[in-house]
Scaffold this motif. Sequence first.
Motif, PDB file in Angstrom:
ATOM      1  N   ARG A 187     -24.940  75.229  84.124  1.00 22.06           N
ATOM      2  CA  ARG A 187     -23.553  75.013  83.722  1.00 22.06           C
ATOM      3  C   ARG A 187     -23.221  75.842  82.480  1.00 22.06           C
ATOM      4  O   ARG A 187     -22.201  76.511  82.397  1.00 22.06           O
ATOM      5  CB  ARG A 187     -23.304  73.513  83.477  1.00 22.06           C
ATOM      6  N   ARG A 220     -17.433  78.842  93.622  1.00 21.98           N
ATOM      7  CA  ARG A 220     -16.149  78.545  92.986  1.00 21.98           C
ATOM      8  C   ARG A 220     -16.222  78.823  91.488  1.00 21.98           C
ATOM      9  O   ARG A 220     -15.301  79.362  90.905  1.00 21.98           O
ATOM     10  CB  ARG A 220     -15.778  77.074  93.209  1.00 21.98           C
ATOM     11  N   SER A 272      -6.794  85.356  89.652  1.00 23.30           N
ATOM     12  CA  SER A 272      -5.729  84.506  89.120  1.00 23.30           C
ATOM     13  C   SER A 272      -5.974  84.239  87.639  1.00 23.30           C
ATOM     14  O   SER A 272      -6.928  84.754  87.057  1.00 23.30           O
ATOM     15  CB  SER A 272      -5.616  83.223  89.929  1.00 23.30           C
ATOM     16  N   GLU A 273      -5.103  83.445  87.027  1.00 26.16           N
ATOM     17  CA  GLU A 273      -5.210  83.212  85.585  1.00 26.16           C
ATOM     18  C   GLU A 273      -6.253  82.148  85.298  1.00 26.16           C
ATOM     19  O   GLU A 273      -6.283  81.104  85.944  1.00 26.16           O
ATOM     20  CB  GLU A 273      -3.860  82.760  85.039  1.00 26.16           C
ATOM     21  N   PRO A 275      -8.349  79.813  82.219  1.00 24.45           N
ATOM     22  CA  PRO A 275      -8.304  79.389  80.830  1.00 24.45           C
ATOM     23  C   PRO A 275      -9.521  79.913  80.073  1.00 24.45           C
ATOM     24  O   PRO A 275     -10.650  79.616  80.449  1.00 24.45           O
ATOM     25  CB  PRO A 275      -8.330  77.859  80.926  1.00 24.45           C
TER      26      PRO A 275
ATOM     27  N   LEU B  82      -7.115  73.929  76.674  1.00 26.83           N
ATOM     28  CA  LEU B  82      -7.307  73.672  78.097  1.00 26.83           C
ATOM     29  C   LEU B  82      -8.776  73.782  78.549  1.00 26.83           C
ATOM     30  O   LEU B  82      -9.339  72.886  79.179  1.00 26.83           O
ATOM     31  CB  LEU B  82      -6.442  74.676  78.870  1.00 26.83           C
ATOM     32  N   ARG B  83      -9.382  74.878  78.170  1.00 29.76           N
ATOM     33  CA  ARG B  83     -10.744  75.143  78.618  1.00 29.76           C
ATOM     34  C   ARG B  83     -11.717  74.063  78.109  1.00 29.76           C
ATOM     35  O   ARG B  83     -12.535  73.543  78.865  1.00 29.76           O
ATOM     36  CB  ARG B  83     -11.146  76.536  78.134  1.00 29.76           C
ATOM     37  N   LEU B  86     -11.249  70.879  80.017  1.00 29.91           N
ATOM     38  CA  LEU B  86     -11.783  70.981  81.380  1.00 29.91           C
ATOM     39  C   LEU B  86     -13.302  70.835  81.395  1.00 29.91           C
ATOM     40  O   LEU B  86     -13.881  70.226  82.297  1.00 29.91           O
ATOM     41  CB  LEU B  86     -11.391  72.327  82.010  1.00 29.91           C
ATOM     42  N   GLU B  87     -13.937  71.387  80.378  1.00 29.20           N
ATOM     43  CA  GLU B  87     -15.397  71.296  80.307  1.00 29.20           C
ATOM     44  C   GLU B  87     -15.862  69.861  80.069  1.00 29.20           C
ATOM     45  O   GLU B  87     -16.947  69.466  80.470  1.00 29.20           O
ATOM     46  CB  GLU B  87     -15.940  72.205  79.197  1.00 29.20           C
ATOM     47  N   ASP B 113      -6.336  79.080  87.724  1.00 27.99           N
ATOM     48  CA  ASP B 113      -7.712  78.575  87.807  1.00 27.99           C
ATOM     49  C   ASP B 113      -7.954  77.326  86.979  1.00 27.99           C
ATOM     50  O   ASP B 113      -8.966  76.643  87.176  1.00 27.99           O
ATOM     51  CB  ASP B 113      -8.707  79.676  87.448  1.00 27.99           C
ATOM     52  N   ALA B 114      -7.040  77.011  86.070  1.00 29.98           N
ATOM     53  CA  ALA B 114      -7.182  75.737  85.368  1.00 29.98           C
ATOM     54  C   ALA B 114      -7.049  74.624  86.405  1.00 29.98           C
ATOM     55  O   ALA B 114      -7.834  73.671  86.433  1.00 29.98           O
ATOM     56  CB  ALA B 114      -6.104  75.608  84.298  1.00 29.98           C
ATOM     57  N   ARG B 116      -7.617  74.959  89.602  1.00 27.22           N
ATOM     58  CA  ARG B 116      -8.779  75.024  90.503  1.00 27.22           C
ATOM     59  C   ARG B 116      -9.999  74.367  89.853  1.00 27.22           C
ATOM     60  O   ARG B 116     -10.776  73.682  90.514  1.00 27.22           O
ATOM     61  CB  ARG B 116      -9.085  76.485  90.853  1.00 27.22           C
ATOM     62  N   LEU B 117     -10.146  74.569  88.552  1.00 33.07           N
ATOM     63  CA  LEU B 117     -11.314  74.012  87.863  1.00 33.07           C
ATOM     64  C   LEU B 117     -11.316  72.484  87.834  1.00 33.07           C
ATOM     65  O   LEU B 117     -12.359  71.858  87.642  1.00 33.07           O
ATOM     66  CB  LEU B 117     -11.418  74.586  86.444  1.00 33.07           C
ATOM     67  N   SER B 119     -11.066  70.623  90.265  1.00 30.40           N
ATOM     68  CA  SER B 119     -11.905  70.135  91.368  1.00 30.40           C
ATOM     69  C   SER B 119     -13.279  70.803  91.363  1.00 30.40           C
ATOM     70  O   SER B 119     -14.039  70.671  92.319  1.00 30.40           O
ATOM     71  CB  SER B 119     -11.201  70.359  92.707  1.00 30.40           C
ATOM     72  N   CYS B 120     -13.575  71.579  90.306  1.00 31.76           N
ATOM     73  CA  CYS B 120     -14.890  72.245  90.204  1.00 31.76           C
ATOM     74  C   CYS B 120     -15.764  71.626  89.126  1.00 31.76           C
ATOM     75  O   CYS B 120     -16.924  71.295  89.371  1.00 31.76           O
ATOM     76  CB  CYS B 120     -14.741  73.712  89.804  1.00 31.76           C
ATOM     77  N   LEU B 121     -15.219  71.513  87.929  1.00 35.64           N
ATOM     78  CA  LEU B 121     -16.066  71.185  86.786  1.00 35.64           C
ATOM     79  C   LEU B 121     -16.388  69.700  86.613  1.00 35.64           C
ATOM     80  O   LEU B 121     -17.545  69.344  86.384  1.00 35.64           O
ATOM     81  CB  LEU B 121     -15.440  71.741  85.494  1.00 35.64           C
ATOM     82  N   PRO B 122     -15.396  68.798  86.671  1.00 37.90           N
ATOM     83  CA  PRO B 122     -15.720  67.378  86.421  1.00 37.90           C
ATOM     84  C   PRO B 122     -16.642  66.803  87.504  1.00 37.90           C
ATOM     85  O   PRO B 122     -16.559  67.223  88.662  1.00 37.90           O
ATOM     86  CB  PRO B 122     -14.345  66.684  86.451  1.00 37.90           C
TER      87      PRO B 122
END
Lengths: 708, 192
Positions: A187, A220, A272-273, A275, B82-83, B86-87, B113-114, B116-117, B119-122
């Motif tokens: 991670r 992903r 895409s964008e 963070p 934001l980042r 998300l982490e 991608d915020a 998208r993340l 459903s990826c990171l948590p």
Amino acid sequence: MKGRNLIAEVSEALKNRNQIENLRTSMLCMRDKRDAAMAGYTERDVAELRSIRQSSLSSLNENIKILKERLEKNGCNFYFAKTAKDACEYVASLARSKSVKRIVKAKSMTTEEIELNKWLIAEGFEVIETDLGEWLVQIAGQRPSHLTAPAIHLSRYEISKLIEEKIGVKLPADPKEVTKFVRSFLREKFLTADMGITGGNILVAETGSLVIVTNEGNGRLVTSLPRIHVAIVGVEKLVRTWNDAVRILDVLPKSATGQKMATYITILNSGSETPLPNDGLAKREFHLVLLDNGRLNALQDKVMSEALKCIRCSACFNVCPTYSVLGGHVFGYIYSGPIGIPWTYISHGLENAASFASLCISCGLCRETCPINIDTPTMVSEIKHRYGARNGYRWVDRRLAGYEDLIKLASIAPDMSNFLLDTGTMKWILEKFIGIDRRVSLPKFSKKSLRELLDVAFASRTEGERKVAYFADSMAYYINTDVGLAAVNVLRKNGFEVTMPPQRGSGMPSFLYGLLDSTKNVAEYNVKHLYEYVSRGYDVVSTEPTAIYCFRFVYPKLLGTKEAQEVAEKSYELFGYLLRMLENNKLDLSFKRYKDVKAIYHLPCHSRHLSKDKPVLKFLEMLGIETEFIDYGCCGMGGTWGMKRGYEGYEISKVIAEPLVSAISESDVDFVVTECSLCKIQIERFTGKKVIHPILLLDKAYKGLPVP
Amino acid sequence: MNRGSDTVERFISELEKLGATGKLLKTYADVVKHISGLVVEKGAKLVLMGDLERRLSSELSKAITSIGASCFDIKDVDRRELRKLLEKADIGITGADLAVAETGSLVIASENDAERLLSCLPPIHIAIISKENIIDNFLELAEWLRRMQNTGTRTISIITGPSRTADIELEIVMGVHGPCEQHVIILEGDVE
């Protein structure tokens, strides 16, 4: 062959009993899961998917143009890499110019193919594989041994030891604990990487889209966290439309892992964008590197272009008898497994492909399990042929390819041959000069050939409305003549006029060793004589599944004639033929039913291609024989391959046969039933149980006699 | 699209086979109650949401905050934060554009991608989908995918169950790099 000593590699691999057991169990498990998931997949589906792949390849140049336009319109970078070096240089120079330090990768065989990691690491970048299996293989300093399960050769114990050695963390030998650890270990790498590299499963020209299929979710993260994403994709992955793409996506996970659908499909057609840490959103740079590296040449190659249709599901690995005991490090170069042989040819050249092609025994199970019906055996045979034509064929291969001629020769004086072949001196000579392992006991020649025996039977010619041309093949012609006689009896009993056209052996031995000129000669001879009958309304029937396999799948391709095609269409293996009669209520059912007879049925590989519904089982049931069907796939004989001396054949063949042999040895059945005369040799020599062709049982039953 | 109850049943049954959960709910109030329950059960401290109907997201935010966890819609968060958020998030809540009953799949087009993340990171992903957006078969997706990729350049994720691997001796383990848990809420009829 680039310094490779395959015999040494094989003998080493066969010592690794743990790996053999693990791999074998895993492959059987993957095969069964795949078969269950693909149960509803019909011949029509195969044909449709095949035609999608075919049309994508035939409009490849146009598709490349559309893809490039679409991607550039979306502000992406498109680069066409002619060679592996071009692709590696592009990525390295991009990484340098963007001050990249850490690169995370999602699983990609295409980047393995071009050895991108080696290149990038040499340039000073940190490259981290993030698929669990790939990561394990990377820290072990190995290469993937399986297309979809890269670390399948490692046991949980080896993995926990590996992580302790390389990462310095002690973990229990438990997949759950290892996964938990790797999640948190990697991670941090994802979050701090500057560049993500992926392959791609499909490119869709009409919308310029990249499609990535994963289960773990690393694909992903690799495409959503770093500020740069590079995808390296082979040109053959390109399809025109989304209709085509969803068809592939529907089949791929089923055929690969037996999943109805893969966990993650990521579809993107621009960066895409994302963070950024301690910053706002920034648009990611997306680069598509479209890789040729031999593919466009292969597209012009009449035989090898077939491999480009592959969707890389790996189903062929799971059924390959030699792969399943040797694993992908021996059975491979960088690409491994059955389809890995033609891929190696395409991207790494003839020498490297030939370095392990001899491990293919032409059982054809790869072709049979392929969702696109890719003809891998023909490609492998062609590779052996091209290598032999350039560098000379091996002595032992030439001798064994001529096995059918040897049989014919020895049968001139059957008594003397039978006597000689049993002597130790002769066995020594055979091993030394022909390459047949001295432990092989060769079958006994019949005192009279089938032709001579039938001349008597045919004297009482019966006129029938329906006509059959019987093809015996070498074994029923010179050795198991009782099988040939029984077949003729049964067919006549059912009102057929039976004749036996002039014929030579099927040519499978020469096909197996790539001596395709000999196969072609035999094919021409057999087609010429069979066609004479086919054109007069005869059906061709054989008791030897391999013969019909050759007529249907080998001859038409080798000869490319209308006659070969017509013979193919009229050729049937005997029990498939009898089953059709039964279904049309045309079979004479006045045969004896047996009681208290138990048997095991072994299904020969070449039969699987011919009749999907296992006709022999149906007949054994009707005969009242209590039959157990055991399915360990190929018995490992591979025609004459299992007779080849030592680690070139015999030793591997014996290990392949182990599960089948122990199942048979442990059972209390009276005998084993199989149609293939070479499976018979294999099973008899390792189990000591009697192996009987089913036609002998049916013939006896018609005559009201007890089982042989 | 008007989907019968067999489509929904099939979808939920496929989700369960995958190790996810599926729940058919009638109103926003039911959704808020269900998700609050999950937040408590999982002991989540930080919940992030994206791409939800505004009223639903504000009701969720209110309810989750009231049980002592932090909850934000990523649209309302300072972009520089934001980042980091998300982490740290324990649960990501997203909408879904479509679902496929045959395979138990969610189809999500992300604005950025915020989203998208989420459903990826948590470790836990909760998705909310309207019942009428469940289609029967995977092959029906072709037309929609073509349209979406033609009219924008958004990333599309098709998600089928929690993250999984079978890379060690073919033993299936959930939660490799993506969420370990997935909960799907199907909204039926009038949300009022």
